[in-house]
Design an enzyme around this catalytic site. Structure first.
Site, PDB file in Angstrom:
ATOM      1  N   CYS A 218     -21.668  16.081  25.476  1.00  0.00           N
ATOM      2  CA  CYS A 218     -22.573  15.502  26.552  1.00  0.00           C
ATOM      3  C   CYS A 218     -21.809  14.738  27.691  1.00  0.00           C
ATOM      4  CB  CYS A 218     -23.507  14.399  25.584  1.00  0.00           C
ATOM      5  SG  CYS A 218     -22.633  12.873  25.088  1.00  0.00           S
TER       6      CYS A 218
ATOM      7  N   THR B 297      -8.065  10.590  -8.155  1.00  0.00           N
ATOM      8  CA  THR B 297      -8.629   9.359  -7.708  1.00  0.00           C
ATOM      9  C   THR B 297      -8.860   8.197  -8.695  1.00  0.00           C
ATOM     10  OG1 THR B 297     -10.910   9.824  -8.865  1.00  0.00           O
ATOM     11  CG2 THR B 297     -10.235  11.213  -7.045  1.00  0.00           C
TER      12      THR B 297
ATOM     13  N   ASN C  67      -4.947  12.867 -13.187  1.00  0.00           N
ATOM     14  CA  ASN C  67      -4.663  11.835 -12.440  1.00  0.00           C
ATOM     15  C   ASN C  67      -3.038  11.371 -12.924  1.00  0.00           C
ATOM     16  OD1 ASN C  67      -5.056   9.903 -10.387  1.00  0.00           O
ATOM     17  ND2 ASN C  67      -5.839   8.426 -11.984  1.00  0.00           N
TER      18      ASN C  67
ATOM     19  N   CYS D 203     -19.427  11.574  18.482  1.00  0.00           N
ATOM     20  CA  CYS D 203     -20.029  10.982  19.499  1.00  0.00           C
ATOM     21  C   CYS D 203     -21.065  10.004  19.132  1.00  0.00           C
ATOM     22  CB  CYS D 203     -20.419  11.960  20.247  1.00  0.00           C
ATOM     23  SG  CYS D 203     -21.267  11.330  21.928  1.00  0.00           S
TER      24      CYS D 203
ATOM     25  N   CYS E 297     -24.411  11.337  21.364  1.00  0.00           N
ATOM     26  CA  CYS E 297     -25.208  12.484  20.917  1.00  0.00           C
ATOM     27  C   CYS E 297     -24.982  12.941  19.582  1.00  0.00           C
ATOM     28  CB  CYS E 297     -24.804  13.781  21.997  1.00  0.00           C
ATOM     29  SG  CYS E 297     -23.228  14.513  21.596  1.00  0.00           S
TER      30      CYS E 297
ATOM     31  N   ALA F  54      -0.064  15.116  -9.757  1.00  0.00           N
ATOM     32  CA  ALA F  54      -1.005  16.262  -9.491  1.00  0.00           C
ATOM     33  C   ALA F  54      -0.211  17.630  -9.162  1.00  0.00           C
ATOM     34  CB  ALA F  54      -2.181  15.869  -8.209  1.00  0.00           C
TER      35      ALA F  54
ATOM     36  N   VAL G  46      -9.307  12.148   4.122  1.00  0.00           N
ATOM     37  CA  VAL G  46      -9.645  12.425   5.654  1.00  0.00           C
ATOM     38  C   VAL G  46      -8.558  13.114   6.294  1.00  0.00           C
ATOM     39  CG1 VAL G  46     -11.387  10.475   5.917  1.00  0.00           C
ATOM     40  CG2 VAL G  46      -8.808   9.946   6.521  1.00  0.00           C
TER      41      VAL G  46
ATOM     42  N   ARG H 184      -2.859   7.159  12.419  1.00  0.00           N
ATOM     43  CA  ARG H 184      -3.007   7.915  11.230  1.00  0.00           C
ATOM     44  C   ARG H 184      -3.086   9.434  11.561  1.00  0.00           C
ATOM     45  NH1 ARG H 184      -6.871   6.451   6.877  1.00  0.00           N
ATOM     46  NH2 ARG H 184      -5.274   7.238   5.617  1.00  0.00           N
TER      47      ARG H 184
ATOM     48  N   HIS I 288     -15.968  11.581   3.270  1.00  0.00           N
ATOM     49  CA  HIS I 288     -15.498  10.551   3.932  1.00  0.00           C
ATOM     50  C   HIS I 288     -15.195  10.980   5.350  1.00  0.00           C
ATOM     51  CE1 HIS I 288     -14.637   8.042  -0.104  1.00  0.00           C
ATOM     52  NE2 HIS I 288     -16.093   7.982   0.235  1.00  0.00           N
TER      53      HIS I 288
HETATM   54 ZN   LIG Z   1     -21.573  13.222  23.252  1.00  0.00          ZN
END
Ligand SMILES: [Zn+2]
Length: 229
Positions: A136, A173, A198, A114, A117, A216, A90, A56, A106
């Site tokens: 890290c 949506t 919509n 990560c 960390c 849209a 996304v 994706r 999202h």
């Molecule tokens: Zn990290």
């Protein structure tokens, strides 16, 4: 002070050719949701999960922003920090159209998180080959997307903006996925006008003061032209 909150969803990106998450059989590009979009799936079969998101992420190279994204960037230029643009998407099509302050509730495909960390890093390549975290050094990067069973990002900031908003607009949506599906009732209860744009009436369309239905790429530029005068 936020006066306008705009929420965008899959319908905005669909017109750019980004596949909407679920097809008619409830599959995401051939996968079951619980194979690729839960923390449990990632623990059990990280190879499958990475392959899904790597594909994706790579497919973003083949899509472009459409007039809805472009108009929303113009809205940001006109309203400045009186606008909060929240997206469930996304992809990075809002940013590529020129928006800079987008809240990705999202997460984002072009970001890696990560597990070691908690630092997120911009990421355009694959994650399936186990690259090291830039922060890290541990090879523990996961897609920086919110999976089923995880909390969406920055909900405090979204609800604070809805508290202040005079206008809430939901674009593209389905109105089926909470907590975003509840934003309209929350905003209206605090005095905001609410508008739905919509392709068809959403599941929550009756909660909006006004609803306009169509693509849209047509409705959003029309609405923003009128708003900005
Ligand atoms: Zn990290």
């Amino acid at each position: 002070m936020t006066k306008t909150v705009v929420l965008t969803g899959a319908g905005v990106s669909a017109e750019s050719g980004v596949p909407t998450f679920r097809d008619a059989r409830g599959l995401w590009e051939g996968y079951q949701v619980d194979e690729v979009a839960t923390p449990r799936a990632f623990r059990a079969r990280p190879d499958i999960v990475h392959a899904f998101y790597d594909a994706r992420r790579a497919s973003l190279e083949t899509v472009e922003p459409n007039p809805a994204h472009v108009a929303l960037a113009r809205l940001e230029a006109g309203l400045g920090d009186e606008l909060l643009l929240v997206t469930q998407n996304v992809d990075d099509l809002h940013e590529r159209a020129g928006s800079t302050g987008v809240l990705h509730m999202h997460g984002q495909l072009r970001s890696a998180l990560c597990v070691g960390c908690d630092v997120r890093s911009p990421w355009t390549g694959p994650l399936g080959d186990g690259p090291d975290c830039p922060a890290c050094g541990a090879p523990e990067l996961r897609p920086d997307v919110v999976w089923f069973g995880e909390l969406p990002y920055e909900m405090d900031r979204i609800f604070a903006a809805l508290d202040e908003a005079e206008l809430f607009v939901s674009i593209g949506t389905s109105g089926a996925v909470y907590p975003a599906a509840g934003f309209v009732q929350y905003a209206a209860a605090r005095g905001a006008r609410t508008l739905e744009l919509n392709i068809e009436p959403s599941e929550g369309t009756h909660w909006f003061h006004e609803a306009r239905h169509g693509p849209a790429s047509v409705l959003v530029p029309e609405w923003i032209d009128r708003l900005l005068g």
